[in-house]
Design a protein around this motif. Structure first.
Motif, short mmCIF file in Angstrom:
data_model
loop_
_atom_site.label_atom_id
_atom_site.label_comp_id
_atom_site.label_asym_id
_atom_site.label_seq_id
_atom_site.Cartn_x
_atom_site.Cartn_y
_atom_site.Cartn_z
N THR A 284 89.12 29.17 72.87
CA THR A 284 89.17 30.00 74.08
C THR A 284 87.84 29.92 74.80
O THR A 284 86.78 30.22 74.22
CB THR A 284 89.46 31.47 73.71
OG1 THR A 284 90.66 31.54 72.94
CG2 THR A 284 89.61 32.31 74.97
N ALA A 285 87.90 29.50 76.06
CA ALA A 285 86.68 29.42 76.87
C ALA A 285 86.22 30.83 77.24
O ALA A 285 87.03 31.69 77.59
CB ALA A 285 86.94 28.59 78.12
N VAL A 286 84.92 31.07 77.19
CA VAL A 286 84.36 32.38 77.44
C VAL A 286 83.39 32.33 78.60
O VAL A 286 82.55 31.42 78.68
CB VAL A 286 83.62 32.92 76.19
CG1 VAL A 286 83.13 34.33 76.44
CG2 VAL A 286 84.50 32.87 74.97
N SER A 287 83.51 33.28 79.49
CA SER A 287 82.53 33.43 80.58
C SER A 287 82.03 34.85 80.57
O SER A 287 82.81 35.80 80.45
CB SER A 287 83.16 33.09 81.93
OG SER A 287 84.18 34.01 82.25
N VAL A 288 80.73 35.01 80.69
CA VAL A 288 80.08 36.32 80.65
C VAL A 288 79.30 36.51 81.94
O VAL A 288 78.49 35.65 82.31
CB VAL A 288 79.14 36.45 79.43
CG1 VAL A 288 78.50 37.84 79.41
CG2 VAL A 288 79.90 36.21 78.14
N THR A 289 79.52 37.61 82.62
CA THR A 289 78.80 37.90 83.85
C THR A 289 78.21 39.30 83.79
O THR A 289 78.81 40.22 83.21
CB THR A 289 79.74 37.81 85.07
OG1 THR A 289 80.83 38.73 84.91
CG2 THR A 289 80.30 36.40 85.22
N GLY A 290 77.05 39.45 84.40
CA GLY A 290 76.43 40.76 84.53
C GLY A 290 75.60 41.20 83.36
O GLY A 290 75.01 42.29 83.39
N LEU A 291 75.51 40.38 82.32
CA LEU A 291 74.76 40.79 81.14
C LEU A 291 73.26 40.54 81.31
O LEU A 291 72.44 41.32 80.85
CB LEU A 291 75.28 40.06 79.90
CG LEU A 291 74.57 40.39 78.58
CD1 LEU A 291 74.71 41.87 78.25
CD2 LEU A 291 75.14 39.55 77.44
N GLU A 292 72.92 39.46 81.97
CA GLU A 292 71.51 39.10 82.12
C GLU A 292 70.77 40.17 82.93
O GLU A 292 71.19 40.55 84.02
CB GLU A 292 71.39 37.74 82.81
CG GLU A 292 69.96 37.22 82.86
CD GLU A 292 69.89 35.82 83.46
OE1 GLU A 292 68.78 35.32 83.66
OE2 GLU A 292 70.97 35.23 83.73
N GLY A 293 69.69 40.63 82.37
CA GLY A 293 68.88 41.65 83.04
C GLY A 293 69.45 43.06 82.95
O GLY A 293 68.88 43.99 83.54
N LEU A 294 70.54 43.23 82.24
CA LEU A 294 71.16 44.55 82.13
C LEU A 294 70.38 45.40 81.13
O LEU A 294 70.21 45.02 79.97
CB LEU A 294 72.61 44.42 81.67
CG LEU A 294 73.42 45.71 81.56
CD1 LEU A 294 73.56 46.38 82.92
CD2 LEU A 294 74.80 45.43 80.96
N SER A 295 69.89 46.54 81.59
CA SER A 295 69.13 47.45 80.73
C SER A 295 69.86 48.78 80.64
O SER A 295 70.15 49.41 81.67
CB SER A 295 67.72 47.67 81.30
OG SER A 295 66.99 48.58 80.50
#
Length: 395
Positions: A284-295
């Motif tokens: 299953t291909a996975v894409s992650v958005t919005g995690l970088e820089g999330l504090s």
């Protein structure tokens, strides 16, 4: 975090409660001494008209009367608001007989006042009011039984004084009962809170075991299946997959230990990387958005990680997805103010699989966890046969 019950503390509380009970019952012995001592005092301070047989009769009745009064007071401390009829009315009858046997009117009044100071609190208010009226009239009805010459004005003054004396004694009884009720209610409340804490801890533990082991076992199953398929075609890769199975098992054991100890925080970045690797191994291909820089605050980060974990566990269990998207979005102007929206979606939910938060204990447990954090959770099918798990977490 320890939500258990402290046995030593519970024993100390029980011991203090027993001591308080004995002290209160001991303070009531003062009333018993008044009842038993009044006939003897009359005999010693009386005139030539005082006869011995009446004093003996009053004393013989006063002793069982005091015992009955103490028994009713003890029952009242035990929570019995309606005394045993034979004991209550029997004590009133004995009080009347003893008051009639006493020959000095002041002694009869004080004797009845001592009974009233305790007896008025062991029954209902309506019954207590009726008995109080009876006892107020009884000294006047006993005038013919006194061998002394009764003068109206001194008798009236003594009657009024005995009422004040009875009220003074009753204040002590009322204070003792009130303090006992407050102490007893506080202890019962403490027991209830302790029991509630135990229940909450059991629910927490059951929820964590499902969330932790559900994901970990699903990941282990995927990795083990992949290794079995590769063992003949690519032994080296199969060995690598089995090494990952070993590592996943080790992490699962560590997570179980942390759950048992009560520390359930999950690192969001590590969780996303872990589930991404498992999904990739499952094809299953996975894409992650919005995690970088999330504090995020630690509790919000841990809660978001739980949402990701459960969402991916459902993808592994209940879908044939070829793609999975994990998105983190900061939202404004929502009903919660500033919030973090966590979404886990896939493109291949199976029929009869994920239908909402009520389907299965995993989503139900996650919904409960998110609600406890002040957020909301939704799980819906999407167009094209997909599925979307969406959590809104207040910041």
């Amino acid at each position: 975090m320890n939500h258990g019950v402290d046995p030593a503390g519970s024993r100390r509380t029980e011991r203090k409660l027993r001591v308080a009970r004995r002290i209160i019952l001991g303070s009531m012995l003062f009333i018993l001494l008044i009842l038993v001592g009044m006939p003897l005092t009359e005999l010693r301070l009386g005139t030539d008209k005082v006869t011995l047989w009446r004093t003996v009769l009053a004393e013989a009745v006063a002793v069982p009367l005091g015992v009955a009064l103490m028994a009713m007071f003890r029952d009242r401390m035990d929570g019995r608001r309606d005394p045993r009829p034979w004991l209550y009315w029997g004590s009133i009858a004995m009080a009347a007989v003893a008051a009639a046997a006493l020959q000095v009117p002041v002694s009869s009044m004080f004797f009845l006042g001592a009974w009233w100071a305790v007896g008025v609190f062991v029954a209902s208010r309506r019954r207590g009011a009726a008995v109080s009226a009876l006892l107020l009239a009884l000294p006047w009805a006993l005038i013919p039984f006194s061998p002394l010459d009764i003068q109206f004005i001194p008798f009236l003054l003594a009657w009024v004084f005995s009422i004040g004396w009875a009220l003074l004694l009753s204040a002590g009884s009322l204070a003792s009962l009130w303090l006992w009720d407050v102490t007893n209610d506080a202890v019962k409340g403490q027991r209830a809170r302790a029991q509630l804490a135990v229940t909450e801890e059991r629910l927490r533990f059951a929820r964590d075991m499902h969330d932790l082991l559900g994901h970990s076992l699903s990941a282990l199953a995927v990795k083990a299946e992949l290794a079995s398929r590769l063992v003949d075609r690519a032994p080296a890769r199969a060995a690598a997959e089995m090494e990952e199975v070993h590592e996943l098992a080790r992490k699962a054991l560590q997570q179980v230990r942390t759950a048992v100890s009560g520390y359930r925080e999950v690192d969001l970045a590590e969780e996303v990387a872990s589930v991404g690797a498992v999904l990739a191994a499952n094809g299953t291909a996975v894409s992650v958005t919005g995690l970088e820089g999330l504090s995020l605050p630690p509790d919000r980060e841990s809660l978001a990680a739980w949402v990701v974990r459960e969402g991916v566990t459902n993808v592994l269990r209940h879908s044939d997805a070829t793609a999975c998207e994990i998105a983190f979005t900061r939202a404004k102007d929502t009903a919660m103010g500033r919030a973090l929206v966590v979404e886990v979606s896939n493109d291949g939910a199976r029929d009869g699989g994920e239908r909402g938060t009520s389907s299965g204990s995993g989503l139900a447990g996650l919904s409960e966890r998110v609600s406890l954090g002040g957020g909301s959770l939704s799980a819906v099918r999407t167009k094209g046969g997909g599925f979307l798990l969406r959590a809104v977490l207040p910041l």
